[in-house]
Enzyme design. Structure first.
Site, PDB file in Angstrom:
ATOM      1  N   SER A 146       0.848  -1.190   0.000  1.00  0.00           N
ATOM      2  CA  SER A 146       0.000   0.000   0.000  1.00  0.00           C
ATOM      3  C   SER A 146       0.881   1.238   0.000  1.00  0.00           C
ATOM      4  CB  SER A 146      -0.883   0.007   1.258  1.00  0.00           C
ATOM      5  OG  SER A 146      -1.551   1.252   1.422  1.00  0.00           O
ATOM      6  N   TYR A 159      -2.941  -0.533  10.229  1.00  0.00           N
ATOM      7  CA  TYR A 159      -2.840  -0.930   8.819  1.00  0.00           C
ATOM      8  C   TYR A 159      -1.497  -0.495   8.232  1.00  0.00           C
ATOM      9  CZ  TYR A 159      -4.050  -1.366   3.864  1.00  0.00           C
ATOM     10  OH  TYR A 159      -4.064  -1.701   2.540  1.00  0.00           O
ATOM     11  N   LYS A 163       1.788  -2.778   6.669  1.00  0.00           N
ATOM     12  CA  LYS A 163       2.310  -2.615   5.317  1.00  0.00           C
ATOM     13  C   LYS A 163       3.783  -2.185   5.337  1.00  0.00           C
ATOM     14  CE  LYS A 163      -1.414  -3.904   3.223  1.00  0.00           C
ATOM     15  NZ  LYS A 163      -1.447  -5.203   2.511  1.00  0.00           N
TER      16      LYS A 163
END
Length: 254
Positions: A146, A159, A163
């Site tokens: 991402s 999150y 990543k």
């Protein structure tokens, strides 16, 4: 003088495993690889959905199989990949997002996101690489990361952390496996219209934030990822490993 020729993007004769293949970016990547000749194994938790997609892909004349698996279950995933492999190409698009302010993060949400996005991705990649090593051949492994692996974001502490972790193990694995002919890279998309991003786009203030940050002035579509995954899977990217391909519309240019 002999003119140079462009390396092939053709994937005929290659076996590809795509996780998270039942929707969104994973489905788009599976379609792209199949279009370019790969034999594609679709992996996700929903066996019924995979069979439906496999039927549609087979109607296009593509070679496709299914492998129902939950990537967060490391033992079961490793066993399934070992039995079904070896795979020349991996696209790991299985992912989870549970967004909240950092001060509101629960241990349950942290564990759920980390178990799939980080731990599951790590051991899935390891299992596919082990199959290639045992078979004595190279391959191309691609983790869907991402843009949040490069920056931070509102309500995205967990999150983004997972990543960033994917980028870290990708670089380390690239160093270890390069001499074996195994390449490993990441694709780092901006916000793409998928079921995973619906919770963001349903909030007008978050959608405005996204649209303001993307310099090209539009939210991404799954088609924006498809050419990139074919490139990284193919001989056209033969000297690329340990890298992150940003498809972010200029988000991280600031």
């Amino acid at each position: 003088m002999t003119l140079p020729r462009t390396p092939t993007f053709n994937l005929k004769g290659k076996r590809a495993l795509v996780t998270g293949a039942s929707s969104g970016i994973g489905l788009a990547c599976a379609t792209a690889l199949a279009e370019y000749g790969a034999e594609v194994t679709l992996a996700a938790r929903s066996g019924d959905k995979l069979r439906e997609i496999a039927g549609q892909m087979s109607e296009q004349g593509w070679d496709v199989q299914t492998l129902p698996v939950d990537v967060s279950d490391v033992t079961a995933t490793t066993a399934a990949v070992t039995q079904a492999g070896p795979f020349d190409i991996l696209v790991n698009s299985a992912g989870l997002a549970r967004h909240s302010a950092a001060l509101e993060t629960t241990e349950e949400d942290f564990d759920a996101v980390a178990d799939l996005n980080f731990k599951g991705a790590y051991f899935l990649t390891k299992a596919v690489a082990q199959g290639l090593v045992d078979a004595g051949r190279g391959g191309s492994l691609i983790n869907i990361s991402s843009q949040m692996a490069k920056v931070g974001g509102i309500d995205r502490a967990v999150y983004a952390a997972t990543k960033h972790a994917v980028e870290g193990f990708t670089k380390s694995m690239a160093i270890e496996w390069g001499p074996k002919g195994i390449r490993i890279n990441t694709i780092c998309p901006t916000f793409i219209v998928t079921p995973l991003t619906k919770q963001t786009f349903d909030r007008p203030e978050r959608r405005a934030w996204v649209e303001e940050k993307i310099k090209l002035g539009r939210i991404g579509e799954v088609e924006d990822i498809m050419g990139a995954v074919v490139f990284l899977a193919s001989d056209a990217s033969a000297l690329i490993t340990g890298s992150a391909l940003l498809i972010d519309g200029g988000w991280t240019a600031d």
